[in-house]
Write an enzyme that holds these catalytic residues in place. Structure first.
Site, PDB file in Angstrom:
ATOM      1  CG  ASP A 210      25.534  84.824 -15.995  1.00  0.00           C
ATOM      2  OD1 ASP A 210      25.160  83.808 -16.606  1.00  0.00           O
ATOM      3  OD2 ASP A 210      25.382  84.973 -14.770  1.00  0.00           O
TER       4      ASP A 210
ATOM      5  CG  PHE B 292      31.555  84.341  -5.747  1.00  0.00           C
ATOM      6  CD1 PHE B 292      32.845  84.055  -5.320  1.00  0.00           C
ATOM      7  CD2 PHE B 292      31.180  83.965  -7.013  1.00  0.00           C
ATOM      8  CE1 PHE B 292      33.743  83.428  -6.144  1.00  0.00           C
ATOM      9  CE2 PHE B 292      32.072  83.325  -7.852  1.00  0.00           C
ATOM     10  CZ  PHE B 292      33.365  83.055  -7.416  1.00  0.00           C
TER      11      PHE B 292
ATOM     12  N   GLY C  98      24.237  82.639  -4.426  1.00  0.00           N
ATOM     13  CA  GLY C  98      25.088  81.930  -5.375  1.00  0.00           C
ATOM     14  C   GLY C  98      26.404  81.564  -4.736  1.00  0.00           C
TER      15      GLY C  98
END
Length: 467
Positions: A147, A28, A26
């Site tokens: 999330d 990061f 992703g």
């Protein structure tokens, strides 16, 4: 995307974690499945945090903020949340990276399950019963997940319990860390598109009700197999899931409130939702889905208000137009012939479903709970007096209450349920002398009391059934 190179299979991080494979990546960094050499090769997950910033001072500030958020996650102790083991620093390709080390959950995500089949209403209700206590716990600790989605709910193989993974709070901390360290905002989505509520996407704010919103979207996706954008009408800014999914009125109302645009209009705690969840015994693993629903019409355009239908003296008339507006089921042509002499005569109507809600053995519930054939034959019944021809209609709340009574009695498989309620009702109110109840305002209190008795009987039968 992170600038760091992926760790190779078989390599060891800090001489402790042996990389098995990459699980994903992703904004990061990457996520890996690894084995902990110091814990007898126990599987674990490494989540990389590698922000795209330069300079020792900037990275240090980022680390401090990230560690602060990680410490919150570390304190969470729940059997349905992966244990947070440690925050690990490591030099990779000359750059320092941070890794969150967590327990590995063996199982499959609900996104993977959805590729095989949709879930039934009973299954999503059970999922909510099992995951809402987890949300209640994290919210009590001052943590909002941010999330929730089918990807971040795992069905654990060991006990078939749902597990909540991948807390978005870490992503928020990482974003804040980069911004405070550099003065530049790093564009990232805090929560998945379609699942995250407006306040989270537009303002970066999240509340317990934000998680409830995302969970409601997740439920609709699991039921329908459709993406959130397909269940939301952007032109009208409303959720239109009823075009594709058929649910009990009670669960539908819960989801609608969870999906309210304003956070203040939603339920404010997971406990509230948990206490309201209906009892569903639907064994069918597939939802009722109509991908191309036909338009709903009100029947004869020359009739401003659809005719109503009365069955058996003890009945309350239900306005068909109101039912169509409330439910919106598939149209069925229902030719209703002359019944019992000249006393019951209704022309052929084109309706969503005919609903006759009333006190008596021949009650019917709100449209959609009964599958009506195109031709209906009725048993021989005695001649009964005509009901008053008034324009009264039941409220939406009363219709929904009647529908829920029918749903629950059908789920229990109780024979002669309505006659039982009648006997209890008229025994309690002998002054009525068994007369039929109408939709008129003067009978409103008696209709409510009939429903009270019906619900009390249902609760008793449900308790007996659960023993």
């Amino acid at each position: 995307m992170s600038n760091s190179s992926p760790l190779t299979v078989g390599s060891k991080l800090e001489n402790r974690y042996e990389i098995v494979r990459e699980l994903g990546q992703g904004g990061f960094g990457r996520t890996y499945l690894a084995r902990d050499i110091n814990r007898y090769l126990e599987p674990c997950v490494l989540k990389e945090f590698a922000p795209q910033i330069q300079g020792a001072n900037e990275l240090q500030k980022a680390e401090e903020l990230f560690e602060r958020e990680a410490s919150v996650l570390y304190k969470l102790q729940h059997s349905q949340i992966p244990n947070f083991r440690e925050l690990l620093r490591s030099q990779l390709n000359g750059k320092q990276s941070l890794f969150l080390v967590q327990d590995y959950i063996e199982g499959e995500s609900y996104a993977q399950i959805l590729k095989q089949r949709c879930l039934s209403e009973a299954e999503v209700v059970e999922l909510q019963r099992q995951i809402l206590p987890v949300l209640e716990y994290i919210h009590s600790q001052g943590v909002v997940h941010r999330d929730i989605s089918p990807e971040n709910l795992m069905l654990r193989n060991a006990d078939k319990m749902p597990v909540l993974i991948d807390f978005g709070g870490v992503k928020k901390a990482a974003t804040t860390a980069v911004y405070k360290a550099t003065g530049r905002a790093l564009v990232t989505l805090l929560g998945k598109e379609g699942y995250a509520p407006p306040e989270q996407i537009r303002q970066g704010k999240a509340f317990p009700s934000s998680d409830l919103y995302a969970l409601a979207v997740t439920v609709l996706v699991l039921l329908s197999g459709k993406e959130p954008k397909e269940l939301y009408d952007n032109s009208k800014a409303v959720w239109c899931w009823r075009q594709y999914i058929s649910l009990s009125p009670e669960l539908g109302r819960i989801l609608d409130k969870c999906l309210a645009y304003r956070a203040s209009d939603r339920y404010q705690s997971a406990r509230e939702v948990l206490q309201l969840l209906p009892t569903v015994t639907n064994a069918n693993p597939q939802p009722i889905v109509n991908p191309n629903p036909p338009p709903v019409t009100a029947g004869n355009p020359n009739i401003s208000q659809m005719q109503t239908l009365n069955f058996v003296g003890r009945s309350w008339k239900t306005n068909v137009t109101q039912v169509i507006a409330n439910v919106g089921k598939t149209i069925v042509n229902l030719p209703v012939k002359k019944l019992w002499g000249d006393k019951f005569l209704v022309n052929s109507l084109k309706v969503s479903a005919v609903v006759v809600v009333g006190v008596g053995a021949w009650n019917f519930a709100q449209a959609g709970l009964l599958k009506l054939p195109t031709k209906i034959s009725f048993p021989n019944l005695p001649n009964l007096p005509n009901l008053p021809n008034d324009d009264a209609t039941l409220s939406k709340t009363e219709l929904e209450r009647q529908a829920e009574i029918m749903r629950r009695s059908k789920a229990l498989g109780v024979r002669n349920f309505y006659p039982q309620v009648d006997r209890l009702f008229y025994a309690k109110y002998p002054q009525l002398k068994g007369r039929a109840l109408t939709e008129k305002p003067e009978d409103a209190k008696y209709r409510q009391r009939w429903c009270d008795i019906a619900e009390e009987l249902l609760e008793q039968l449900e308790r007996e059934n659960s023993i």
